[in-house]
Design an enzyme around this catalytic site. Structure first.
Site, PDB file in Angstrom:
ATOM      1  N   HIS A  56       0.838  -1.206   0.000  1.00 20.42           N
ATOM      2  CA  HIS A  56       0.000   0.000   0.000  1.00 20.42           C
ATOM      3  C   HIS A  56       0.869   1.251   0.000  1.00 20.42           C
ATOM      4  O   HIS A  56       1.429   1.629   1.009  1.00 20.42           O
ATOM      5  CB  HIS A  56      -0.906  -0.005   1.226  1.00 20.42           C
ATOM      6  CG  HIS A  56      -1.985   1.030   1.169  1.00 20.42           C
ATOM      7  ND1 HIS A  56      -3.320   0.724   1.188  1.00 20.42           N
ATOM      8  CD2 HIS A  56      -1.930   2.380   1.052  1.00 20.42           C
ATOM      9  CE1 HIS A  56      -4.031   1.832   1.109  1.00 20.42           C
ATOM     10  NE2 HIS A  56      -3.206   2.863   1.020  1.00 20.42           N
ATOM     11  N   HIS A  58       1.269   5.332  -2.145  1.00 15.96           N
ATOM     12  CA  HIS A  58       0.676   6.299  -3.093  1.00 15.96           C
ATOM     13  C   HIS A  58       1.824   6.972  -3.838  1.00 15.96           C
ATOM     14  O   HIS A  58       2.294   8.035  -3.447  1.00 15.96           O
ATOM     15  CB  HIS A  58      -0.162   7.335  -2.344  1.00 15.96           C
ATOM     16  CG  HIS A  58      -1.383   6.783  -1.672  1.00 15.96           C
ATOM     17  ND1 HIS A  58      -2.660   7.084  -2.088  1.00 15.96           N
ATOM     18  CD2 HIS A  58      -1.522   5.922  -0.628  1.00 15.96           C
ATOM     19  CE1 HIS A  58      -3.535   6.450  -1.322  1.00 15.96           C
ATOM     20  NE2 HIS A  58      -2.868   5.737  -0.419  1.00 15.96           N
ATOM     21  N   GLN A 151      -9.599   9.394  -4.793  1.00 14.53           N
ATOM     22  CA  GLN A 151      -9.265  10.109  -3.553  1.00 14.53           C
ATOM     23  C   GLN A 151     -10.395  11.026  -3.063  1.00 14.53           C
ATOM     24  O   GLN A 151     -10.616  11.172  -1.872  1.00 14.53           O
ATOM     25  CB  GLN A 151      -7.994  10.944  -3.783  1.00 14.53           C
ATOM     26  CG  GLN A 151      -7.566  11.817  -2.612  1.00 14.53           C
ATOM     27  CD  GLN A 151      -6.926  11.033  -1.490  1.00 14.53           C
ATOM     28  OE1 GLN A 151      -5.786  10.603  -1.591  1.00 14.53           O
ATOM     29  NE2 GLN A 151      -7.672  10.823  -0.417  1.00 14.53           N
ATOM     30  N   HIS A 209     -10.017   1.818   0.328  1.00 13.42           N
ATOM     31  CA  HIS A 209      -9.776   2.551   1.571  1.00 13.42           C
ATOM     32  C   HIS A 209     -11.128   2.540   2.292  1.00 13.42           C
ATOM     33  O   HIS A 209     -12.062   3.198   1.861  1.00 13.42           O
ATOM     34  CB  HIS A 209      -9.359   3.985   1.294  1.00 13.42           C
ATOM     35  CG  HIS A 209      -7.935   4.134   0.828  1.00 13.42           C
ATOM     36  ND1 HIS A 209      -7.476   3.614  -0.346  1.00 13.42           N
ATOM     37  CD2 HIS A 209      -6.875   4.777   1.414  1.00 13.42           C
ATOM     38  CE1 HIS A 209      -6.183   3.923  -0.475  1.00 13.42           C
ATOM     39  NE2 HIS A 209      -5.791   4.620   0.570  1.00 13.42           N
ATOM     40  N   GLU A 212     -11.578   4.709   6.932  1.00 16.94           N
ATOM     41  CA  GLU A 212     -10.347   5.315   7.441  1.00 16.94           C
ATOM     42  C   GLU A 212     -10.703   6.594   8.205  1.00 16.94           C
ATOM     43  O   GLU A 212     -10.478   7.712   7.741  1.00 16.94           O
ATOM     44  CB  GLU A 212      -9.388   5.638   6.283  1.00 16.94           C
ATOM     45  CG  GLU A 212      -8.005   6.043   6.784  1.00 16.94           C
ATOM     46  CD  GLU A 212      -7.032   6.336   5.651  1.00 16.94           C
ATOM     47  OE1 GLU A 212      -7.457   6.360   4.482  1.00 16.94           O
ATOM     48  OE2 GLU A 212      -5.849   6.564   5.945  1.00 16.94           O
TER      49      GLU A 212
END
Ligand SMILES: [Zn+2]
Length: 252
Positions: A56, A58, A151, A209, A212
């Site tokens: 994981h 980015h 995102q 995701h 979170e």
């Protein structure tokens, strides 16, 4: 052959005999040996282990801390806001340069398998197109899996669904999501159903995701898990950052 290798939990040195891509034999050595010309890779009495996995990261956002501003609250939500500003000045070359620099650091630490989330809430999909090129250019060094990661949301971002679909068509390996970031609980649920449909239809993996946030009411993991069960896709589905679980009451 890999010669003069140390192995975890075993005293002495070893020769690891290779047959193509496979290990054919592991043979103890009585002493340090000199490499045969051309054939041997000398481990120099260092530890030899299987490559590590970075599951994981980015890579499109890597090495941008403080640009254009620092995250003063230190929270995830301000982080997303700062990244949104940074994203506006991001270019194809900027992403490729930073991603490759970070991949170099990963490789130096023994990592050979990487899954990167790439922000696709961008009408031009700049980061995704850059990372698809990077995946090819680093093929000899690492296996890179690209997640189409929304995102700023699938339902709450303009044309979010179309951008996700286009990202998969361009070459994303994995479908992502961010249900707790959508504007409403209903949008969170529908975003999970949409991304599971997309993955099921295209054969992609899934990595969401999921929850979170410290909010004990953030319960999208149950939605994702149930979608995976009903569709028989469990082995292809990952829930990341499920931190709300730490806030759930015991009865739940
Ligand atoms: Zn992440």
């Amino acid at each position: 052959n890999i010669i003069n290798a140390r192995l975890r939990g075993k005293p002495g040195l070893f020769r690891v005999a290779l047959n193509g891509e496979r290990i054919a034999a592991i043979v103890p050595q009585t002493d340090v040996v000199a490499p045969a010309k051309g054939n041997d890779l000398d481990a120099g009495q260092n530890l030899v282990v299987a490559p590590f996995v970075e599951p994981h990261i980015h890579l499109d956002a890597t090495l941008t801390a403080g640009e254009p501003k620092w995250n003063m609250s230190g929270t995830l939500f301000e982080g997303i806001e700062r990244w949104s500003e940074r994203k506006e000045i991001t270019t194809h070359d900027d992403i490729k340069t930073r991603a490759k620099k970070t991949i170099g650091m990963l490789v130096d630490h023994g990592i050979q398998h990487v899954r990167t989330h790439v922000d696709v809430t961008d009408p031009k999909l700049t980061a995704l197109k850059a990372m698809v090129e990077v995946r090819d250019e680093v093929r000899e060094l690492i296996d890179l899996q690209i997640v189409a990661f929304p995102q700023e949301g699938i339902e709450s971002y303009a044309n979010g669904r179309a951008l996700m679909t286009e990202a998969v068509a361009i070459g994303a390996d994995v479908v992502g999501g961010i249900p707790h970031f959508e504007n409403t609980r209903d949008q969170g649920v529908s975003s999970v159903k949409f991304l599971m449909d997309l993955a099921e239809r295209t054969g992609c993996l899934v990595d969401v995701h999921c929850d979170e946030t410290d909010d004990p009411q953030s319960r999208f993991l149950e939605v994702l898990a149930e979608e995976a069960r009903v569709r028989g896709m469990g082995a292809r589905v990952t829930a990341s950052h499920t931190v709300a679980m730490g806030s759930y009451d015991n009865a739940y």
